[in-house]
Enzyme design. Structure first.
Site, PDB file in Angstrom:
ATOM      1  N   GLY A   3       0.819  -1.213   0.000  1.00  0.00           N
ATOM      2  CA  GLY A   3       0.000   0.000   0.000  1.00  0.00           C
ATOM      3  C   GLY A   3       0.852   1.262   0.000  1.00  0.00           C
TER       4      GLY A   3
ATOM      5  N   ARG B 207       1.322  -5.750  -4.948  1.00  0.00           N
ATOM      6  CA  ARG B 207       1.330  -6.643  -3.789  1.00  0.00           C
ATOM      7  C   ARG B 207       1.784  -8.063  -4.132  1.00  0.00           C
ATOM      8  NH1 ARG B 207      -0.571  -4.418   0.780  1.00  0.00           N
ATOM      9  NH2 ARG B 207      -2.103  -2.747   0.673  1.00  0.00           N
TER      10      ARG B 207
ATOM     11  N   ASP C 271       5.381  -7.827   5.629  1.00  0.00           N
ATOM     12  CA  ASP C 271       5.454  -8.958   4.702  1.00  0.00           C
ATOM     13  C   ASP C 271       6.503  -8.731   3.609  1.00  0.00           C
ATOM     14  OD1 ASP C 271       3.539 -10.636   5.895  1.00  0.00           O
ATOM     15  OD2 ASP C 271       1.896  -9.546   4.965  1.00  0.00           O
TER      16      ASP C 271
ATOM     17  N   LYS D 161       8.123   0.680   5.584  1.00  0.00           N
ATOM     18  CA  LYS D 161       7.020   1.502   5.100  1.00  0.00           C
ATOM     19  C   LYS D 161       5.691   0.930   5.575  1.00  0.00           C
ATOM     20  CE  LYS D 161       4.403  -0.015   2.601  1.00  0.00           C
ATOM     21  NZ  LYS D 161       3.487  -0.802   1.760  1.00  0.00           N
ATOM     22  N   THR D 162       4.793   1.682   6.009  1.00  0.00           N
ATOM     23  CA  THR D 162       3.362   1.392   6.111  1.00  0.00           C
ATOM     24  C   THR D 162       2.679   2.454   6.960  1.00  0.00           C
ATOM     25  OG1 THR D 162       1.590  -0.093   6.765  1.00  0.00           O
ATOM     26  CG2 THR D 162       3.592  -0.315   8.047  1.00  0.00           C
ATOM     27  N   ILE D 163       1.562   2.933   6.444  1.00  0.00           N
ATOM     28  CA  ILE D 163       0.818   3.920   7.238  1.00  0.00           C
ATOM     29  C   ILE D 163       0.290   3.267   8.512  1.00  0.00           C
ATOM     30  CG2 ILE D 163       0.102   5.345   5.287  1.00  0.00           C
ATOM     31  CD1 ILE D 163      -2.757   3.970   5.728  1.00  0.00           C
ATOM     32  N   ASP D 164       0.175   1.919   8.513  1.00  0.00           N
ATOM     33  CA  ASP D 164      -0.458   1.213   9.636  1.00  0.00           C
ATOM     34  C   ASP D 164       0.310   1.374  10.955  1.00  0.00           C
ATOM     35  OD1 ASP D 164      -2.053   0.421   7.588  1.00  0.00           O
ATOM     36  OD2 ASP D 164      -1.533  -1.698   7.675  1.00  0.00           O
TER      37      ASP D 164
ATOM     38  N   MET E  60      -8.270   3.229   8.636  1.00  0.00           N
ATOM     39  CA  MET E  60      -7.393   2.186   8.111  1.00  0.00           C
ATOM     40  C   MET E  60      -6.361   1.772   9.147  1.00  0.00           C
ATOM     41  SD  MET E  60      -5.950   2.483   4.305  1.00  0.00           S
ATOM     42  CE  MET E  60      -6.888   1.769   2.979  1.00  0.00           C
TER      43      MET E  60
ATOM     44  N   GLU F  77      -9.928  -0.350  11.629  1.00  0.00           N
ATOM     45  CA  GLU F  77     -10.511  -1.209  10.587  1.00  0.00           C
ATOM     46  C   GLU F  77     -10.348  -2.691  10.893  1.00  0.00           C
ATOM     47  OE1 GLU F  77      -9.035  -0.678   6.556  1.00  0.00           O
ATOM     48  OE2 GLU F  77      -7.104  -1.538   7.025  1.00  0.00           O
TER      49      GLU F  77
ATOM     50  N   TYR G 140      -7.788   5.747   2.191  1.00  0.00           N
ATOM     51  CA  TYR G 140      -7.138   6.163   0.943  1.00  0.00           C
ATOM     52  C   TYR G 140      -6.900   7.674   0.907  1.00  0.00           C
ATOM     53  CZ  TYR G 140      -8.276   1.382  -0.058  1.00  0.00           C
ATOM     54  OH  TYR G 140      -8.340   0.013   0.025  1.00  0.00           O
TER      55      TYR G 140
ATOM     56  N   GLY H 181      -5.485   9.435   3.026  1.00  0.00           N
ATOM     57  CA  GLY H 181      -4.224   9.861   3.655  1.00  0.00           C
ATOM     58  C   GLY H 181      -2.991   9.166   3.115  1.00  0.00           C
TER      59      GLY H 181
HETATM   60  P1  FBP Z   1       0.616  -1.967   3.629  1.00  0.00           P
HETATM   61  O1  FBP Z   1       0.543  -2.913   4.786  1.00  0.00           O
HETATM   62  O2  FBP Z   1       1.050  -2.597   2.374  1.00  0.00           O
HETATM   63  O3  FBP Z   1       1.425  -0.758   3.961  1.00  0.00           O
HETATM   64  O4  FBP Z   1      -0.850  -1.420   3.322  1.00  0.00           O
HETATM   65  C1  FBP Z   1      -1.574  -0.807   4.313  1.00  0.00           C
HETATM   66  C2  FBP Z   1      -3.005  -0.589   3.950  1.00  0.00           C
HETATM   67  O5  FBP Z   1      -3.222   0.778   3.664  1.00  0.00           O
HETATM   68  C3  FBP Z   1      -3.921  -1.053   5.086  1.00  0.00           C
HETATM   69  O6  FBP Z   1      -4.080  -0.072   6.058  1.00  0.00           O
HETATM   70  C4  FBP Z   1      -5.171  -1.405   4.336  1.00  0.00           C
HETATM   71  O7  FBP Z   1      -5.931  -2.366   5.037  1.00  0.00           O
HETATM   72  C5  FBP Z   1      -4.653  -1.955   3.047  1.00  0.00           C
HETATM   73  O8  FBP Z   1      -3.416  -1.342   2.823  1.00  0.00           O
HETATM   74  C6  FBP Z   1      -5.551  -1.694   1.880  1.00  0.00           C
HETATM   75  O9  FBP Z   1      -5.076  -2.392   0.785  1.00  0.00           O
HETATM   76  P2  FBP Z   1      -5.322  -2.002  -0.723  1.00  0.00           P
HETATM   77  O10 FBP Z   1      -4.439  -0.840  -1.016  1.00  0.00           O
HETATM   78  O11 FBP Z   1      -4.874  -3.200  -1.472  1.00  0.00           O
HETATM   79  O12 FBP Z   1      -6.751  -1.664  -0.862  1.00  0.00           O
END
Ligand code: FBP
Length: 554
Positions: free
Chosen positions: A83, A147, A178, A204-207, A252, A313, A426, A428
């Site tokens: 993501g 992905r 991952d 990296k990850t916004i999570d 998210m 989420e 999405y 952010g």
């Molecule tokens: P990453 O773990 O790859 O950083 O993605 C995070 C994320 O934004 C999650 O918060 C969200 O559940 C998921 O991607 C959404 O996935 P997609 O972009 O495939 O809709």
């Protein structure tokens, strides 16, 4: 025709701040050997060449020190994986500048569309002109992301093929837990094959769930949370003005509730659910509903029929009975061609029911059909349920509405309930990176270059001390195996980087816990954070997240 906003133009020339060590001649300091966080024997056996490596630090070289350099030109590749997260372009510009600083003849290739670019041999040569267009911008569009999971040897071998063809001796995978696990698997494989290709990861990850004793935060979390907090603040001001809606806001963040927690710390909503707490307290869906209803009734008793509720989420996966159901569904769906070939929702629903244990089947049947269907949608390539597509906020509104109607019928609730649902995710992920993310990402990129120049592989680029001014940050590398444990994925036990969930003993959660009664209360405690500021006083523009600050103050 105007092609860029004034802010876009101004950001082009922003010069990211960096740790002092990265601005000068750098030496490598080698720390102690490391162990994985769990399942040590299993991880050691799977990664015989990359297990146990030391933590590395990059320090300012003094006279006489051996300085990191790489006199012969090298070609490096970069992949954006998963993501989008604000700052990815700055990792690439840091990497690009770092490489050119070592040797102007060094080249950086970008693999297109994520890890599949490596396998399908789709790439571009990144030039000054291209990189300059993307400095300090949001998004991953410079080379695109994807992905695709790199897990099979034929994929690794396709990687070798293109690297040999382009003379690439190292590449950087910018991704979440991952993707960085994949980076380590590749690093190990390339060492075993002795093909001379290094692999470095970037967090990296916004999570915000890729963090541990070494990695203080993943990039993108800061910007994304600031964007969502601005929106939540705006909604709160609207709620407090109109005084007629309850806003159910899902945020998210996949499994972990870091985003919801950080946004709560920034905006002080009436309720913020934390999935990890729900699990720890063994709460059912009805318990969660009751918790929300109690606040709604209390506020209604004070004449306040409005409020805000933040919902992570991943909540649904943390309700113990739901978790069992989802696990059963994951196992059932893994490579299940029969299910995929069924026609229509009803046939699928019947098939699912026939595969579940009695308790899960009952729960599955009790869910609104729409939610039940969302639970059986395709998994991501890592076997995870795609929680962003499950509308938990609507499920909760429906259940809360029913419960309030019951209470109204018995005279225990006299308020008015009108609810609106929102989902922020999405909005952010591709925002213009905050100064924090712009600086952090650029530093991660430059650090990755220096790890490559030092001949390292199987490491993640590391920048620490993030609550201090950027020039005091410390850069280095952490062995990826150090962060790993064994987990069940797609029905099999696999080595993966351990996800960091919200620590219920940690300072950020404890702050929420000790303030939430006050925030739920009749007297609104809303904070209105406003939009990210890029220019102005440091206390407005350069602040890290509240989570980082609280963790560091503790
Ligand atoms: P990453 O773990 O790859 O950083 O993605 C995070 C994320 O934004 C999650 O918060 C969200 O559940 C998921 O991607 C959404 O996935 P997609 O972009 O495939 O809709």
């Amino acid at each position: 025709m105007i092609k860029k906003s004034p802010l876009q133009i101004a950001r082009t020339s922003y010069q990211p701040k960096m740790p002092a060590a990265l601005q000068k001649h750098v030496r490598l300091c080698i720390g102690e050997p490391t162990e994985s966080v769990a399942d040590r024997e299993a991880i050691r056996q799977l990664f015989p060449n990359t297990y146990g490596m030391p933590v590395l630090e990059l320090a300012v070289a003094k006279q006489g020190d051996e300085v990191i350099c790489h006199s012969t030109p090298m070609n490096v590749g970069v992949i954006l994986s998963g993501g989008q997260a604000p700052g990815g372009h700055n990792v690439i510009s840091g990497l690009f500048d770092g490489l050119k600083r070592l040797n102007p003849d060094n080249q950086l290739y970008g693999f297109l569309g994520g890890p599949s670019g490596l396998i399908d041999h789709k790439y571009i040569l990144l030039t000054d002109k291209i990189v300059d267009e993307y400095r300090n911008t949001g998004g991953f569009d410079i080379i695109g992301s994807g992905r695709t999971k790199l897990e099979e040897t034929w994929q690794f071998d396709k990687g070798i093929e293109i690297c040999k063809q382009l003379g690439i001796t190292a590449f950087v995978i910018i991704g979440g837990d991952d993707s960085n696990t994949n980076a380590c698997v590749l690093a190990e494989y390339y060492l075993q094959k002795q093909c001379g290709i290094q692999v470095i990861g970037c967090p990296k990850t916004i999570d915000g769930d890729l963090k541990n004793n070494m990695i203080e935060t993943s990039f993108g979390f800061d910007t994304a949370c600031k964007v969502y907090s601005e929106l939540i603040g705006n909604i709160q001001r609207d709620a407090n003005s109109a005084k007629k809606y309850w806003h159910f806001i899902r945020l998210m963040g996949r499994s972990a509730s870091h985003i919801a927690l950080e946004c709560a710390l920034q905006s002080q909503p009436n309720i913020c659910l934390i999935s990890e707490e729900v699990e720890a307290k063994n709460m059912t869906l009805n318990d969660v509903v009751e918790q929300i209803v109690t606040v709604i009734v209390d506020r209604a008793n004070s004449g306040l029929n409005f409020g805000t509720i933040l919902i992570p989420e991943g909540l649904i996966e943390f309700i113990p009975a739901m978790r069992v159901l989802i696990q059963e569904l994951n196992d059932m769906l893994a490579n299940n061609e029969e299910f995929a070939s069924l026609d229509g929702d009803d046939a699928k629903r019947e098939y699912v029911k026939s595969c579940l244990t009695p308790a899960s089947c009952e729960l599955y049947r009790s869910l609104p059909k729409g939610i039940a269907r969302q639970l059986t949608l395709d998994r991501d390539p890592h076997g995870n349920v795609m929680v962003s597509q499950i509308e938990t906020e609507k499920l909760l509104i429906e259940m809360v509405q029913k419960r309030l109607a019951q209470l109204k019928a018995t005279g225990q609730y006299t308020g008015k309930f009108a609810a609106l649902n929102h989902f922020f995710g999405y909005e952010g992920r591709c925002a213009i990176p905050s100064n924090f993310d712009a600086d952090y990402c650029y530093s991660l990129g430059v650090t990755a270059t220096l790890l490559i120049a030092s001949g390292k592989t199987g490491y993640m680029s590391l920048v620490r001390g993030l609550t201090k001014p950027a020039d005091e940050w410390v850069a280095g590398g952490v062995p990826i195996t150090m962060m790993m444990n064994m987990e069940r994925r797609n029905g099999k036990r696999k080595p993966v980087i351990q996800k960091a969930l919200v620590d219920l003993k940690g300072a950020p959660f404890r702050y929420l816990e000790s303030h939430r009664a006050e925030w739920a209360d009749a007297n609104t405690s809303y904070i209105y954070p406003g939009p990210i500021q890029y220019y102005g006083p440091t206390e407005v523009c350069d602040q890290p997240t509240r989570t980082l600050k609280l963790e560091h103050e503790a």
